[in-house]
Design a protein around this motif. Structure first.
Motif, mmCIF file in Angstrom:
data_model
loop_
_atom_site.group_PDB
_atom_site.id
_atom_site.type_symbol
_atom_site.label_atom_id
_atom_site.label_comp_id
_atom_site.label_asym_id
_atom_site.label_seq_id
_atom_site.Cartn_x
_atom_site.Cartn_y
_atom_site.Cartn_z
ATOM 1 N N VAL A 13 13.083 -4.484 19.028
ATOM 2 C CA VAL A 13 12.942 -4.464 17.565
ATOM 3 C C VAL A 13 14.183 -3.822 16.956
ATOM 4 O O VAL A 13 14.639 -2.766 17.393
ATOM 5 C CB VAL A 13 11.668 -3.708 17.148
ATOM 6 N N ASP A 14 14.742 -4.471 15.938
ATOM 7 C CA ASP A 14 15.972 -4.003 15.288
ATOM 8 C C ASP A 14 15.728 -3.050 14.131
ATOM 9 O O ASP A 14 16.502 -2.110 13.913
ATOM 10 C CB ASP A 14 16.748 -5.201 14.727
ATOM 11 N N VAL A 15 14.701 -3.330 13.356
ATOM 12 C CA VAL A 15 14.455 -2.559 12.145
ATOM 13 C C VAL A 15 12.953 -2.424 11.975
ATOM 14 O O VAL A 15 12.201 -3.383 12.192
ATOM 15 C CB VAL A 15 15.102 -3.219 10.909
ATOM 16 N N ILE A 16 12.515 -1.211 11.608
ATOM 17 C CA ILE A 16 11.099 -0.953 11.402
ATOM 18 C C ILE A 16 10.896 -0.449 9.984
ATOM 19 O O ILE A 16 11.490 0.563 9.583
ATOM 20 C CB ILE A 16 10.562 0.084 12.403
ATOM 21 N N PHE A 17 10.075 -1.150 9.221
ATOM 22 C CA PHE A 17 9.695 -0.702 7.888
ATOM 23 C C PHE A 17 8.465 0.191 8.064
ATOM 24 O O PHE A 17 7.368 -0.293 8.364
ATOM 25 C CB PHE A 17 9.417 -1.891 6.978
ATOM 26 N N ALA A 18 8.672 1.509 7.948
ATOM 27 C CA ALA A 18 7.659 2.501 8.263
ATOM 28 C C ALA A 18 7.043 3.023 6.971
ATOM 29 O O ALA A 18 7.676 3.793 6.235
ATOM 30 C CB ALA A 18 8.280 3.649 9.055
ATOM 31 N N ILE A 36 15.313 2.719 11.048
ATOM 32 C CA ILE A 36 14.021 3.034 10.427
ATOM 33 C C ILE A 36 14.174 3.009 8.913
ATOM 34 O O ILE A 36 14.990 3.758 8.352
ATOM 35 C CB ILE A 36 13.503 4.405 10.872
ATOM 36 N N VAL A 37 13.434 2.151 8.247
ATOM 37 C CA VAL A 37 13.367 2.133 6.785
ATOM 38 C C VAL A 37 12.086 2.866 6.404
ATOM 39 O O VAL A 37 10.980 2.329 6.512
ATOM 40 C CB VAL A 37 13.371 0.697 6.238
ATOM 41 N N TYR A 38 12.240 4.106 6.008
ATOM 42 C CA TYR A 38 11.102 4.981 5.734
ATOM 43 C C TYR A 38 10.672 4.802 4.283
ATOM 44 O O TYR A 38 11.465 5.007 3.353
ATOM 45 C CB TYR A 38 11.520 6.424 6.002
ATOM 46 N N ILE A 39 9.407 4.419 4.088
ATOM 47 C CA ILE A 39 8.873 4.177 2.752
ATOM 48 C C ILE A 39 7.684 5.109 2.540
ATOM 49 O O ILE A 39 6.556 4.813 2.950
ATOM 50 C CB ILE A 39 8.457 2.702 2.572
ATOM 51 N N PRO A 40 7.911 6.276 1.916
ATOM 52 C CA PRO A 40 6.826 7.250 1.754
ATOM 53 C C PRO A 40 5.954 6.947 0.543
ATOM 54 O O PRO A 40 6.415 6.398 -0.464
ATOM 55 C CB PRO A 40 7.590 8.561 1.548
ATOM 56 N N ASN A 41 4.688 7.303 0.654
ATOM 57 C CA ASN A 41 3.798 7.246 -0.501
ATOM 58 C C ASN A 41 4.334 8.180 -1.574
ATOM 59 O O ASN A 41 4.616 9.356 -1.320
ATOM 60 C CB ASN A 41 2.391 7.679 -0.073
ATOM 61 N N ALA A 42 4.500 7.658 -2.781
ATOM 62 C CA ALA A 42 5.024 8.438 -3.904
ATOM 63 C C ALA A 42 4.401 7.891 -5.180
ATOM 64 O O ALA A 42 3.973 6.736 -5.231
ATOM 65 C CB ALA A 42 6.561 8.338 -3.965
ATOM 66 N N PRO A 43 4.332 8.705 -6.241
ATOM 67 C CA PRO A 43 3.662 8.263 -7.469
ATOM 68 C C PRO A 43 4.560 7.394 -8.342
ATOM 69 O O PRO A 43 5.330 7.903 -9.154
ATOM 70 C CB PRO A 43 3.307 9.581 -8.162
ATOM 71 N N TYR A 44 4.446 6.098 -8.172
ATOM 72 C CA TYR A 44 5.181 5.179 -9.048
ATOM 73 C C TYR A 44 4.377 4.908 -10.312
ATOM 74 O O TYR A 44 4.875 5.101 -11.425
ATOM 75 C CB TYR A 44 5.480 3.873 -8.318
ATOM 76 N N VAL A 45 3.146 4.436 -10.136
ATOM 77 C CA VAL A 45 2.328 4.071 -11.296
ATOM 78 C C VAL A 45 0.930 4.669 -11.225
ATOM 79 O O VAL A 45 0.118 4.455 -12.119
ATOM 80 C CB VAL A 45 2.216 2.539 -11.419
ATOM 81 N N PHE A 46 0.641 5.405 -10.153
ATOM 82 C CA PHE A 46 -0.679 6.015 -9.990
ATOM 83 C C PHE A 46 -0.528 7.249 -9.116
ATOM 84 O O PHE A 46 0.296 7.269 -8.197
ATOM 85 C CB PHE A 46 -1.640 5.015 -9.330
ATOM 86 N N GLN A 47 -1.314 8.282 -9.413
ATOM 87 C CA GLN A 47 -1.258 9.503 -8.624
ATOM 88 C C GLN A 47 -2.017 9.255 -7.318
ATOM 89 O O GLN A 47 -3.216 9.498 -7.211
ATOM 90 C CB GLN A 47 -1.858 10.663 -9.407
ATOM 91 N N SER A 48 -1.310 8.787 -6.318
ATOM 92 C CA SER A 48 -1.933 8.221 -5.124
ATOM 93 C C SER A 48 -2.151 9.230 -4.010
ATOM 94 O O SER A 48 -2.427 8.841 -2.872
ATOM 95 C CB SER A 48 -1.067 7.071 -4.603
ATOM 96 N N ASN A 49 -2.053 10.509 -4.307
ATOM 97 C CA ASN A 49 -2.266 11.546 -3.295
ATOM 98 C C ASN A 49 -3.741 11.923 -3.206
ATOM 99 O O ASN A 49 -4.118 13.090 -3.264
ATOM 100 C CB ASN A 49 -1.405 12.781 -3.581
ATOM 101 N N ILE A 50 -4.585 10.917 -3.021
ATOM 102 C CA ILE A 50 -6.018 11.142 -2.871
ATOM 103 C C ILE A 50 -6.279 11.701 -1.472
ATOM 104 O O ILE A 50 -5.686 11.244 -0.498
ATOM 105 C CB ILE A 50 -6.802 9.832 -3.072
ATOM 106 N N THR A 51 -7.161 12.665 -1.353
ATOM 107 C CA THR A 51 -7.384 13.309 -0.069
ATOM 108 C C THR A 51 -7.853 12.298 0.981
ATOM 109 O O THR A 51 -8.542 11.328 0.669
ATOM 110 C CB THR A 51 -8.411 14.442 -0.175
ATOM 111 N N THR A 52 -7.517 12.576 2.224
ATOM 112 C CA THR A 52 -7.858 11.681 3.326
ATOM 113 C C THR A 52 -9.355 11.481 3.443
ATOM 114 O O THR A 52 -9.816 10.410 3.848
ATOM 115 C CB THR A 52 -7.314 12.255 4.652
#
Length: 639
Positions: free
Chosen positions: A435-440, A511-527
């Motif tokens: 694998v060459d590239v991983i979108f994580a 590795i293309v690291y794509i972290p959860n972040a608040p773009y349009v919604f506060q998406s840090n809902i508890t697990t």
């Protein structure tokens, strides 16, 4: 004061249920359908049957299976046109991406090989990851418009999932590899209906005919039948059955649907889907801590096993439950089929949630249901608390000198993120897969405010520093400490790791690291938020879509170009093609440059990157301000 993460978890439950669905709203020819391969011989109960003429065996982990190699020949050919079209649309300046693919299409080893990895994190991870998958899926309406990334999923070879990310991957594949939008808009209201907690069961109606009491009774009967057939049961049996009611479009949660049936589905056989892989960790019952050196197991459509130098072997996943010894079935021993129940496999990769079944009195479900669950779990015993039992151990007597389970009749597994590798990178960095590239996509809850901070990448990096030991020849790019992630903002936007391949002893994936972040919604809902009404569900998916596309290119108009450059990076090296200037600029912008700042950061409270939305990323209408007003009102109430 109530923590902000809890505040927004509460907000998610209060949002109104009448907003339009997120990502494409129209049904398509790829609509959600009941799968044609519920092929277990006796529902949830594994059954002893005569073996095929070529009896299954355990194989050494030194290479890919023959089945995977054969499938790859088909899949790699199917990725060429989507990749060519994706590069045409991202339009790298002064570089003809489509012609590059055409020039090298007869030399598949020269072409890019793409992996996608969806992290754990419960329903938050499922929904945030679903947004990214929708963004990458060329079947979704408007996903191929300017600024979008549709077609990346069709260009990918591998798709990994873990815990909540594993629910996402498993659900899509158990439902004919449907689209995210079709899962959200399921007309039967069977799948992805998270407004009712998993502890309450699905709404009665359509193909589901059970009330809450009947739901628990059905699950208990299914698991009891397995135990009566002579197989150990664990809490994961109950957790997996409950998950199936939410994730599989079939009556009673599809008890006959198996993980190995993916390999029989026409779209998989024809190479029209990526290769799905779920991850779990080995752990003995009663052990409380998971080491970074624990054995990591994978489930793929053909096999179950591990690349690690401990067990270092694979068994056909279809024949899990069979009594293997020294790598084979003794004469006269029958094969077992139906053990690899799809819900059980998905539950295995998320068995951390078993702790909530064990503390059911605290999760706010009806008392009669809590009592019922407690009565069910009492006979299982605390030694089986959060494990999934894969007895009889398929690796009994196999690789005795290195396999820690070689002399145990039991093999027990736990959540694949318990070793902190919460992104399923392990299967995708195996050298045999190239694998060459991983979108994580990282939906982890690392910070006290329930956002990721790179912990999963650090764990995988540290594990693979021991390349001649547990790393077993794998290579992984350098990763900074978690304080650096926060201090430099590497967890607020996509970041590339491993841009300079010469910095590792052997070539590692980018590795293309794509972290959860608040773009349009506060998406840090508890697990451990177990219910989402449709508005909150859809807003989570939308936020994931925006995070993967950086607001459909509005946060950075060059982001699609940079994604194209990341896809091509290793391929350009192999073909000794000059890197386009636009790609050099992308790497300057998105590659971690080795800078660190390990001082302890302040509490991480990221700001919105766009205006609050509750509709499809394909449209431009804004919300009526309810979300913002609700946030302000709730903050005033709880301060």
């Amino acid at each position: 004061m109530i923590p902000l993460a809890h505040l927004f978890g509460f907000l998610a439950l209060l949002l109104p249920c009448h907003a339009s669905l997120l990502v494409p709203r129209e049904s398509s020819s790829h609509g959600l359908q009941t799968r044609a391969l519920p092929n277990a011989p006796d529902g949830y109960t594994p059954e002893h049957l005569d073996c095929p003429s070529t009896r299954p065996t355990v194989r050494d982990g030194g290479d890919l299976s023959g089945s995977e190699k054969q499938w790859l020949n088909t899949r790699l050919a199917k990725t060429i046109n989507p990749m060519r079209d994706l590069l045409r649309r991202v339009n790298i300046p002064n570089f003809d991406g489509p012609s590059y693919i055409t020039t090298h299409e007869n030399n598949r080893s020269a072409l890019p090989n793409i992996g996608i990895a969806m992290s754990g994190g419960g329903y938050r991870a499922l929904l945030n990851g679903a947004g990214a998958i929708a963004a990458f899926d060329g079947r979704e309406d408007n996903s191929t418009s300017p600024g979008h990334l549709g077609g990346l999923l069709q260009s990918a070879t591998y798709l990994g999932g873990l815990s909540g990310g594993g629910w996402l991957v498993g659900s899509l594949f158990m439902n004919n590899f449907t689209t995210v939008s079709n899962s959200l808009n399921d007309p039967s209201h069977t799948v992805w209906q998270f407004d009712q907690s998993i502890f309450e069961g699905p709404d009665k109606g359509s193909i589901q005919l059970l009330d809450t009491a009947g739901y628990f009774k059905t699950i208990e009967d299914q698991v009891s039948d397995k135990a009566d057939a002579g197989f150990n049961r664990s809490v994961t049996d109950y957790w997996g059955r409950a998950l199936s009611f939410q994730l599989i479009n079939a009556t009673d949660g599809g008890p006959a649907y198996t993980w190995s049936s993916i390999a029989l589905a026409d779209n998989f056989v024809q190479g029209d889907t990526p290769f799905p892989v779920l991850v779990a960790d080995g752990r003995a019952p009663g052990d409380l801590l998971i080491s970074g050196n624990t054995t990591v197991f994978e489930f793929n459509p053909f096999e179950f096993g591990t690349w690690d130098p401990t067990t270092f072997g694979f068994v056909p996943v279809e024949y899990l439950g069979s009594n293997f010894s020294n790598g084979e079935l003794r004469p006269g021993v029958q094969c077992v089929r139906g053990f690899d129940n799809a819900g059980y496999v998905m539950g295995t990769s998320s068995s951390l949630f078993n702790q909530f079944l064990l503390n059911v009195d605290t999760v706010g479900i009806p008392q009669f249901a809590a009592s019922f669950v407690t009565d069910i779990l009492a006979p299982i015993g605390q030694d089986n608390n959060d494990i999934a039992d894969y007895s009889p151990n398929p690796f009994y007597g196999y690789h005795n000198s290195t396999n820690p389970n070689a002399q145990s009749s039991r093999l027990t597994l736990v959540d694949g993120g318990e070793d902190l590798q919460n992104i399923p990178l392990h299967p995708l960095i195996q050298p045999n897969r190239h694998v060459d590239v991983i979108f994580a996509v990282d939906s982890s809850a690392d910070t006290e405010t329930v956002w990721p901070n790179g912990t999963a990448l650090v764990a995988t990096y540290e594990r693979n520093l021991n390349s001649t030991g547990i790393g077993n020849g794998t290579s992984f790019p350098s990763i900074p400490d978690t304080n650096t992630f926060v201090n430099l903002g590497l967890n607020t936007r996509p970041t590339f790791f491993g841009c300079n391949s010469s910095n590792t002893s052997s070539i590692a994936p980018l590795i293309v690291y794509i972290p959860n972040a608040p773009y349009v919604f506060q998406s840090n809902i508890t697990t451990f938020t177990f219910s989402y009404n449709n508005t909150a569900r859809n807003a989570m998916v939308q936020n994931g879509y925006e995070g993967a596309t950086m607001g459909n290119g509005t946060v950075d108009p060059q982001w699609p170009v940079c994604v194209g450059c990341a896809i091509l990076s290793r391929s350009l090296e192999r073909t000794k093609t000059q890197v386009p200037q636009a790609c050099e600029e992308c790497f300057q912008r998105y590659c971690w440059d080795g800078t660190t700042n390990s001082t302890r950061p302040n509490t991480y409270e990221p700001r919105f990157k766009g205006q609050v939305l509750v509709e499809s990323g394909a449209t431009s209408s804004r919300s009526n301000g309810f979300v913002t007003a609700a946030v302000v009102g709730l903050m005033m109430l709880f301060m």
